[in-house]
Design an enzyme around this catalytic site. Structure first.
Site, PDB file in Angstrom:
ATOM      1  N   HIS A 275      -5.218 -20.231  12.242  1.00  0.00           N
ATOM      2  CA  HIS A 275      -6.557 -20.721  11.891  1.00  0.00           C
ATOM      3  C   HIS A 275      -7.342 -19.680  11.092  1.00  0.00           C
ATOM      4  O   HIS A 275      -7.952 -20.000  10.059  1.00  0.00           O
ATOM      5  CB  HIS A 275      -7.345 -21.112  13.130  1.00  0.00           C
ATOM      6  CG  HIS A 275      -8.790 -21.349  12.822  1.00  0.00           C
ATOM      7  ND1 HIS A 275      -9.250 -22.502  12.227  1.00  0.00           N
ATOM      8  CD2 HIS A 275      -9.876 -20.535  12.959  1.00  0.00           C
ATOM      9  CE1 HIS A 275     -10.551 -22.408  12.026  1.00  0.00           C
ATOM     10  NE2 HIS A 275     -10.962 -21.222  12.466  1.00  0.00           N
TER      11      HIS A 275
ATOM     12  N   CYS B 127      -6.474 -26.951   9.135  1.00  0.00           N
ATOM     13  CA  CYS B 127      -5.279 -26.157   9.416  1.00  0.00           C
ATOM     14  C   CYS B 127      -4.475 -26.788  10.547  1.00  0.00           C
ATOM     15  O   CYS B 127      -4.965 -27.687  11.259  1.00  0.00           O
ATOM     16  CB  CYS B 127      -5.647 -24.714   9.752  1.00  0.00           C
ATOM     17  SG  CYS B 127      -6.255 -24.449  11.437  1.00  0.00           S
TER      18      CYS B 127
ATOM     19  N   CYS C 151     -12.183 -27.802   9.394  1.00  0.00           N
ATOM     20  CA  CYS C 151     -10.921 -27.145   9.039  1.00  0.00           C
ATOM     21  C   CYS C 151      -9.755 -28.110   9.208  1.00  0.00           C
ATOM     22  O   CYS C 151      -9.693 -28.858  10.185  1.00  0.00           O
ATOM     23  CB  CYS C 151     -10.722 -25.901   9.912  1.00  0.00           C
ATOM     24  SG  CYS C 151      -9.186 -25.009   9.579  1.00  0.00           S
TER      25      CYS C 151
ATOM     26  N   ASP D 223      -7.750  -7.332   1.054  1.00  0.00           N
ATOM     27  CA  ASP D 223      -6.804  -7.447   2.169  1.00  0.00           C
ATOM     28  C   ASP D 223      -7.452  -6.873   3.415  1.00  0.00           C
ATOM     29  O   ASP D 223      -8.326  -6.007   3.329  1.00  0.00           O
ATOM     30  CB  ASP D 223      -5.507  -6.682   1.881  1.00  0.00           C
ATOM     31  CG  ASP D 223      -5.658  -5.200   2.183  1.00  0.00           C
ATOM     32  OD1 ASP D 223      -5.219  -4.759   3.267  1.00  0.00           O
ATOM     33  OD2 ASP D 223      -6.257  -4.467   1.360  1.00  0.00           O
TER      34      ASP D 223
ATOM     35  N   PHE E 216      -3.289   6.046   3.210  1.00  0.00           N
ATOM     36  CA  PHE E 216      -4.293   5.893   4.263  1.00  0.00           C
ATOM     37  C   PHE E 216      -3.665   6.147   5.632  1.00  0.00           C
ATOM     38  O   PHE E 216      -4.243   6.836   6.483  1.00  0.00           O
ATOM     39  CB  PHE E 216      -4.909   4.497   4.211  1.00  0.00           C
ATOM     40  CG  PHE E 216      -5.895   4.226   5.313  1.00  0.00           C
ATOM     41  CD1 PHE E 216      -7.197   4.684   5.220  1.00  0.00           C
ATOM     42  CD2 PHE E 216      -5.517   3.527   6.449  1.00  0.00           C
ATOM     43  CE1 PHE E 216      -8.117   4.445   6.241  1.00  0.00           C
ATOM     44  CE2 PHE E 216      -6.422   3.276   7.471  1.00  0.00           C
ATOM     45  CZ  PHE E 216      -7.723   3.748   7.364  1.00  0.00           C
TER      46      PHE E 216
ATOM     47  N   ASP F 255       0.859  -1.176   0.000  1.00  0.00           N
ATOM     48  CA  ASP F 255       0.000   0.000   0.000  1.00  0.00           C
ATOM     49  C   ASP F 255       0.898   1.230   0.000  1.00  0.00           C
ATOM     50  O   ASP F 255       1.974   1.217   0.598  1.00  0.00           O
ATOM     51  CB  ASP F 255      -0.895  -0.031   1.243  1.00  0.00           C
ATOM     52  CG  ASP F 255      -1.968   1.038   1.234  1.00  0.00           C
ATOM     53  OD1 ASP F 255      -1.920   1.910   0.353  1.00  0.00           O
ATOM     54  OD2 ASP F 255      -2.830   1.004   2.114  1.00  0.00           O
TER      55      ASP F 255
ATOM     56  N   CYS G 124      -6.312 -26.694  13.993  1.00  0.00           N
ATOM     57  CA  CYS G 124      -7.462 -27.589  14.149  1.00  0.00           C
ATOM     58  C   CYS G 124      -7.065 -29.060  14.102  1.00  0.00           C
ATOM     59  O   CYS G 124      -7.749 -29.914  14.685  1.00  0.00           O
ATOM     60  CB  CYS G 124      -8.507 -27.280  13.079  1.00  0.00           C
ATOM     61  SG  CYS G 124      -9.310 -25.674  13.311  1.00  0.00           S
TER      62      CYS G 124
END
Length: 379
Positions: free
Chosen positions: A336, A307, A305, A267, A97, A93, A310
């Protein structure tokens, strides 16, 4: 301008599409969620963990890296990829901002913005040329033009003047860009919540022929209904052969509504931020792991899940980590939540290719939000 986006599929029920974006450090599929590594790190996570989560591209921030450790140091390290040991695409970016939201005592002129550092109060000046110079030093695959993100709400006259200045700054950014073979510079459509000013901004930037376009100034405090309304009017104007990036958006509902309206890239710091506060996104909705009901729960966070978190840990153990203020709890929930959003986007891409996106999103909505998805497609 070099074409970097190839469309690979589309939905008959919406403006959603799949595609591939090509960068110097590799390709990535769209629609995509980009984990945010603001200061050259996705908080608590290693690059290896991000790859295990199947992250294809991450985001870092020009303002923060300019403030600390400095773009000169990153350049000496061999660029951002080597500095943080991430071998895949990176988007930066421009810092616009943050300059307006974090920098104190801003003074905006045609030349740029003078502001005080949020770290030590030192005075700095960033112009469009300086923003591009910093990003050239960082070596990101995708760079963003320097723009003004106006607050919500703002009156029409102020936003119109800001849009026109942002367009002039975008042209200056393009003229200052010195590494176009390896770094793609995206324009940023502004215009607040005004349909006519969004159109004015988009058409002016399209004339400049950037390889891709960000959509800025949304998710800044306005109701989501207004954000979706702006997208409904803006997206049909956007070039169909270039990637569209909705900046700063990462809740599951906003990702789904953005995809349905033709957005390719997203994002947000949301998944890691709420993870550090003990909230997990699951297929059955948000779970606050500190709650007492998880004290003796041997179930994983999410049985759907796969991952690392998990596969290996129970809710009871995760609750213990948070109640004990152990850093591992923050790491596991971050892993996660990032995995959850990347898996959601993976499912969305598959549903678009199979032309069953509305059914997929409706099923997700019913489980996660316990309500119906409301989307009216106007071809």
């Amino acid at each position: 301008m070099k074409k970097i986006f190839t469309k690979t599929g589309s939905s008959s029920e919406s403006l959603a599409r799949t595609g591939m974006v090509e960068t110097y450090h590799g390709k990535f599929e769209t629609p995509i969620f980009m984990p945010v590594g603001t200061q050259a790190t996705v908080k608590t996570m290693t690059p290896e963990e991000l790859r295990e989560c199947e992250a294809q591209i991450i985001l870092s921030n020009t303002y923060h890296l300019y403030m600390r450790p400095g773009s000169d140091l990153v350049e000496k390290a061999g660029g951002l990829h080597r500095f943080m040991n991430w071998k895949h695409p990176i988007l930066t970016d421009s810092g616009g901002f943050q300059v307006f939201s974090l920098g104190h005592l801003n003074k905006i002129t045609e030349e740029g913005v003078t502001f005080q550092s949020h770290i030590d109060g030192s005075r700095h000046f960033i112009s469009p040329e300086k923003a591009v110079e910093i990003q050239n030093q960082l070596g990101a695959d995708i760079m963003m033009v320097f723009d003004e993100c106006v607050p919500y709400p703002s009156d029409h006259e102020y936003v119109r003047n800001s849009v026109d200045r942002t367009t002039r700054w975008a042209k200056r950014c393009m003229d200052a860009h010195r590494n176009q073979d390896k770094q793609h510079l995206f324009g940023i459509v502004q215009g607040g919540m005004y349909h006519d000013l969004r159109k004015r901004s988009a058409e002016a930037l399209i004339d400049l022929d950037f390889p891709g376009y960000g959509i800025g100034g949304l998710s800044v405090g306005e109701p989501k209904k207004i954000m979706y309304d702006v997208l409904d009017h803006l997206m049909p104007i956007m070039p169909p052969d270039k990637p569209r990036y909705l900046m700063g958006v990462g809740s599951p509902d906003a990702l789904i509504h953005g995809v349905l309206r033709g957005v390719d890239m997203f994002d947000c710091v949301l998944p890691t931020r709420i993870a550090r506060n003990g909230t997990a996104m699951t297929s059955e909705g948000p779970v606050i792991i500190k709650n007492a009901k998880h004290f003796e729960s041997w179930a994983p966070l999410d049985s759907d899940c796969q991952c690392y978190c998990c596969r290996n840990y129970s809710r009871a153990y995760l609750r213990h980590l948070f109640k004990s203020n152990e850093i591992l709890g923050l790491r596991l929930l971050s892993i996660h939540n990032i995995s959850f959003l990347l898996e959601l986007m993976k499912g969305i891409r598959k549903a678009i290719k199979n032309d069953c996106l509305i059914d997929y999103c409706q099923a997700f909505y019913r489980r996660y939000y316990q309500e119906e998805l409301v989307f009216n497609f106007i071809p």
